[in-house]
Design an enzyme around this catalytic site. Sequence first.
Site, short mmCIF file in Angstrom:
data_model
loop_
_atom_site.label_atom_id
_atom_site.label_comp_id
_atom_site.label_asym_id
_atom_site.label_seq_id
_atom_site.Cartn_x
_atom_site.Cartn_y
_atom_site.Cartn_z
CE LYS A 52 -4.24 -1.67 0.29
NZ LYS A 52 -5.52 -1.02 -0.70
CB SER A 309 -0.88 -8.27 -0.79
OG SER A 309 -1.67 -9.08 0.21
#
Length: 415
Positions: A52, A309
Site C-alpha cells: 500500500k 501482499s
Amino acid sequence: MENFVASVSRAEAALRDLFEPTPLQRNDHLSAKYGADIWLKREDLTPVRSYKLRGAFNAMRKLVGDAPGSNAHFVCASAGNHAQGVAYACRHFGARGTIFMPVTTPQQKIDKTRTFGGEAIEIVLTGDYFDQTLAAAQAFSADQGAQFLSPFDAPDIIEGQATVGQEMLAQMGRAPDLVVLPVGGGGLAAGVTRYFAEEAPETRFAFAEPLGGASLQAALQSGAPVALPAVDSFVDGAAVARIGALPFEVLRRFRPADVHLAPEDRICITMLEMLNTEGVVLEPAGALALDVLRDLDQIEGKTVICVCSGGNFDFERLPEVRERAQRFAGLKKYFVLRMPQRPGALRDFLQLLGPHDDIARFEYLKKSARNFGSVLIGIETTAPENLTTLKQRLDQAGFAYRDITVDEILSELLV
C-alpha cells in the site's frame, strides 16, 4: 501525455528513495508441493509490511513533487495497511496527514500507524463501521480543502501499485507463465495486469478473493461493480464490499472463472503452513494468492509468481487462526452432548475416546431435564477420520449429541 509504462517506470525509480525492490524469491516448499516453479513477490517486506505504501507515495509525489517539505494536507480512511502507507509517506514528504480509523480498530494498528507517521499525522477515531469512518473522512477532506487519498480507486494509486509488476519482470528477467494476485478493492490487480498487458502480454493471471468478500467475481458476473450484501471481515486487507470503479475498467476483460475464492478458514491453514514451514509471517490477505494455488488447473511445470501482499499480522490473533484452521481441516469439532445424570456416565463417555482424541473444552451448560444435563465438549485429534469414528462410537453407545462445529449461531454463542 506520458504512457502508462513510462509513468510506472518513473514511479518505481522514485520509490527507491524509500526502499529497495522487495524480494522475488523462489519457494522450494511450494514448488515441490505443486510441481511448479513457484516464486513469491514479498510485499510483506516493504517498510510498512504491505504494498500500500507504493500507491500512497506515488499519489503524494504527483501532488507535492519529489522533494520532501510540503504544506499539503492529505486525508484517508483505513483500519490497516493503507493508513500505515499514507502515514509513512506523509512523514517522508513532510506533509500533514489526517487518518480516520474506526473506533473498533485494534490498538496495535493504531500504534503502528502513529509510529510510521510520527508528528506528521493526526489519527481520528470515529465510527463503529468503516462506511461511517469513510463518510467522516470525506466530509472532513471537503471541509478542509484537503486531498483525499483513496486506497484503490484513483489513477495515481493504481500506477503506484503497478510498480510491483515492473519489479517482478525486472527481477525474473522473463515473463512468467502465470501471476496470482490477491484482490480487495482492485488497485494492485489493475496496476499489475495493465503493466503486463503492455510489457508481457503472454502472461496469464489468476485472482484470489476471500469467499466472504468476492467483489471482483460479483462485478465480472454482473458486468459492473456491485455492492455485496454482506462481507466477512476476517480477511481485513481484502474484505471489500464493492470493487473500485477504475480498477474494474481494467479488470473487466477477465472472466469470472479467473477468480478463485478462498474460504476464510482455509486461509488460516495456509498462514500456519507458511509460518511453521517457511518462517514467513503473512496476514490473511497476504496469504490469499498462496491459498488458491490448490485450486488452479494445469500449473505443473509452469513458472508462477504469487504476490504476498502483506504481513501485518497481530499475533494475538494466532489462537483464532489455529482454531479456524483445525476446524476446516476436520481436526477439531464441538459437540453439545446430552449426558445422563448418573454416576459413571462421564467415565462411559471418556472410554469412547480414541488414543489420539484430546478434550480441548469441557463445560456443563445447564440441566435440560431432571435426569440429563447438556455438556459443551471440544475434541482435537490428529486425523479427520478419528472424529468420524468417534461419532460412530457415540451412536452405538446411545449418546445423544449435536455437532455444532459449522453452526455459526451456536458456535458464536457457546464457543
